[in-house]
Enzyme design. Sequence first.
Site, PDB file in Angstrom:
ATOM      1  N   HIS A 102       0.818  -1.214   0.000  1.00 22.35           N
ATOM      2  CA  HIS A 102       0.000   0.000   0.000  1.00 22.35           C
ATOM      3  C   HIS A 102       0.852   1.265   0.000  1.00 22.35           C
ATOM      4  CE1 HIS A 102      -3.595  -2.155   0.121  1.00 22.35           C
ATOM      5  NE2 HIS A 102      -3.561  -2.525   1.383  1.00 22.35           N
ATOM      6  N   ARG A 121      -8.614  -7.349 -11.615  1.00 22.07           N
ATOM      7  CA  ARG A 121      -8.416  -8.534 -10.781  1.00 22.07           C
ATOM      8  C   ARG A 121      -9.495  -8.538  -9.707  1.00 22.07           C
ATOM      9  NH1 ARG A 121      -2.911  -6.299 -11.096  1.00 22.07           N
ATOM     10  NH2 ARG A 121      -1.692  -7.561 -12.535  1.00 22.07           N
ATOM     11  N   ARG A 162     -11.609 -10.192 -14.995  1.00 19.52           N
ATOM     12  CA  ARG A 162     -11.067 -11.553 -14.930  1.00 19.52           C
ATOM     13  C   ARG A 162     -11.745 -12.293 -13.788  1.00 19.52           C
ATOM     14  NH1 ARG A 162      -4.850 -12.338 -13.444  1.00 19.52           N
ATOM     15  NH2 ARG A 162      -5.654 -11.838 -11.382  1.00 19.52           N
ATOM     16  N   GLU A 192      -1.569 -18.144 -20.645  1.00 13.95           N
ATOM     17  CA  GLU A 192      -0.446 -18.012 -19.716  1.00 13.95           C
ATOM     18  C   GLU A 192       0.208 -19.354 -19.405  1.00 13.95           C
ATOM     19  OE1 GLU A 192      -2.062 -16.265 -16.145  1.00 13.95           O
ATOM     20  OE2 GLU A 192      -3.936 -17.350 -16.395  1.00 13.95           O
ATOM     21  N   ASN A 203       3.523 -12.763 -17.023  1.00 15.61           N
ATOM     22  CA  ASN A 203       4.147 -13.092 -15.736  1.00 15.61           C
ATOM     23  C   ASN A 203       4.146 -14.609 -15.508  1.00 15.61           C
ATOM     24  OD1 ASN A 203       4.201 -10.353 -15.517  1.00 15.61           O
ATOM     25  ND2 ASN A 203       2.765 -10.198 -13.828  1.00 15.61           N
ATOM     26  N   ASP A 204       2.967 -15.216 -15.681  1.00 13.27           N
ATOM     27  CA  ASP A 204       2.875 -16.671 -15.496  1.00 13.27           C
ATOM     28  C   ASP A 204       3.450 -17.426 -16.682  1.00 13.27           C
ATOM     29  OD1 ASP A 204       1.906 -16.683 -12.974  1.00 13.27           O
ATOM     30  OD2 ASP A 204      -0.195 -16.996 -13.517  1.00 13.27           O
ATOM     31  N   ARG A 237       9.688 -16.654  -9.965  1.00 12.99           N
ATOM     32  CA  ARG A 237      10.365 -15.350 -10.024  1.00 12.99           C
ATOM     33  C   ARG A 237      10.500 -14.695  -8.659  1.00 12.99           C
ATOM     34  NH1 ARG A 237       6.416 -10.898 -11.514  1.00 12.99           N
ATOM     35  NH2 ARG A 237       4.383 -11.752 -11.031  1.00 12.99           N
ATOM     36  N   CYS A 239      -1.055  -8.434 -20.894  1.00 11.28           N
ATOM     37  CA  CYS A 239      -1.317  -7.729 -19.645  1.00 11.28           C
ATOM     38  C   CYS A 239      -0.287  -8.014 -18.550  1.00 11.28           C
ATOM     39  CB  CYS A 239      -2.717  -8.050 -19.133  1.00 11.28           C
ATOM     40  SG  CYS A 239      -2.975  -9.793 -18.773  1.00 11.28           S
TER      41      CYS A 239
END
Length: 588
Positions: free
Chosen positions: A192, A298, A334, A433, A456-457, A467, A504
């Site tokens: 945050h 998300r 998603r 992905e 990313n995936d 990662r 994305c």
Amino acid sequence: MAKEILKGIPVSAGIAIGKTYYLNRGENTSTIRMDIDKGHVPEEKNRLREAFSLALNDLEKIRKKIPRELKEQAAIIDSHIMLLKDRKFQNAAGDYIRKDMINAEWALEKAVSDIEKAFSRIEDEYIRERIQDVRLVADRVRSQLHGSPADPGTFTQRMILLAPDLSPADTIELQLDKIMAFATISGGKTSHAGIIARSLQIPAIVGVEGLNELRHGQFVILDGFNGKIIVEPGEDELAHYTELKYQFEEYQSQVNRNCHLPAETIDGYKIQVFANIELFEEVAAVIDNGGEGIGLYRTEYSFLNRDDLPTEEELFEEYRDLASIIYPHKLVIRTLDLGADKIASQFGPIREANPALGLRAIRFCRRHPGLFKMQLRAILRASAAGNISIMFPMISGMQELLEVKKMYHSVRSELKAGKVDFDPTMPMGIMVELPSAVLVADLLAREVDFFSIGTNDLIQYSLGIDRTNKHVSYLYQPLHPAILRSIKHVVDAGHEAGIEVSLCGEVASDPYCVPILMGMQIDSISLNPQAIPGIKRIVRQATMDECKELLKRVLESKDVQESNRLVREMIFTRFPEELMFYTSLIEE
């Protein structure tokens, strides 16, 4: 020469030069274990209950005085209020008082430690970092137990704020006009503190080792580009960073001024630039930074930080309101991308040796059709707004996709029979992905309206690396020939079938990678809102011919080192003035 240089994770770009203010709520609230006798158990439990109540009142007062510039952070405060109202959290600490006959402070520590252990097993970085919320809430309760309610302090001049961690409530209580930059000991890229700093557009670094050794009033340079704090800098360092600070402010002013222009190359190729968000409150940042819609919403956050599941009505209102605010731009929702390890409290514990390869995302939803259909109903009902698309994560192949579509159409039929409004033409897509999905992309493309490549995936699963594991994270290589060929294959398969292809992952916000994606003629990219202005500026200065030429040469590379070298040569030659303020996923 500086006295010392501390390093951390850069989460908000920029340079700040000035004196430090060290905020430490815990400095007078160290916790020690004290054994109590049975007769004092009720008294300790009352102390704990009272501390939770006072901390809750404290936060509710802060909630009422949120300044205009931090209105978008209200939901984070709400989530902390929710945690304080969570009887399960309080009861867990209360049970330790009764069972172990210990003081309330130590019981609270044990309850937080249990939650930390549960969160540490979560693979998703963003979700894992939400443990920070629990710690921040516990700090407030601990302060009340010690009889020293939180006092964020006051400044008489502009300062660089240092703290073990920084909550949204801390930020609201502080004098924002007196804060030049943040640095915290805790936190990661999605903490945050980082979100707040980016919202306020001030430099920030998290996860700084050795930060607690700094004192009030020390003169430092905070480098938000490279994650460094330069303590008591020398004259040369001061001159260098003063000039860099000036250059960045000039650059940022120019970039922000043009962020609402389309991302169109000199020779007329246009790519759409959308935003990835996870909090409703980030919509303002999407609009302010020139985002052309939301390419990835998300939905996991609504399922966390609570004992029970959200209702269909709650989800419907959330999606409907988000669609209304971003209208007429599109909103891609998603479906739930959580694993059994993350919301086990509602579905019973499931032990998995490797959750990353286990019951997560669409697999988890298929295992729990009631939950999945509830979310589908909420999305479909909200789709009546006319600008929503739905996207399924972690599809591995044709059979899985067809079974998901069957569930989706079943829900549509139920709504239709009940005369419930929804958009019958709502676009439906999948995230590509997994390597298996890449290999059958031509088949999958015939069944959906769009692809979104989740790099990313895809990189993680294709190269077989975690990662977040520091021992192998160096193998996370976006320009590995296998990754580039996979992305190209998916783009070509999608276009062959006449559907749009987006991307994305973090690759979309890397200026070194974007020209290659453009060379592939990808239709759109979706990235964090703050990165949009800079990426759009690079697109507007490029030509499609040079992007295609770069792609051709990179695809002929035999290894990732050659790919990296080719990309760096081109980018350094064409955009040298842009790169001073970026960090990249690709290696030197």
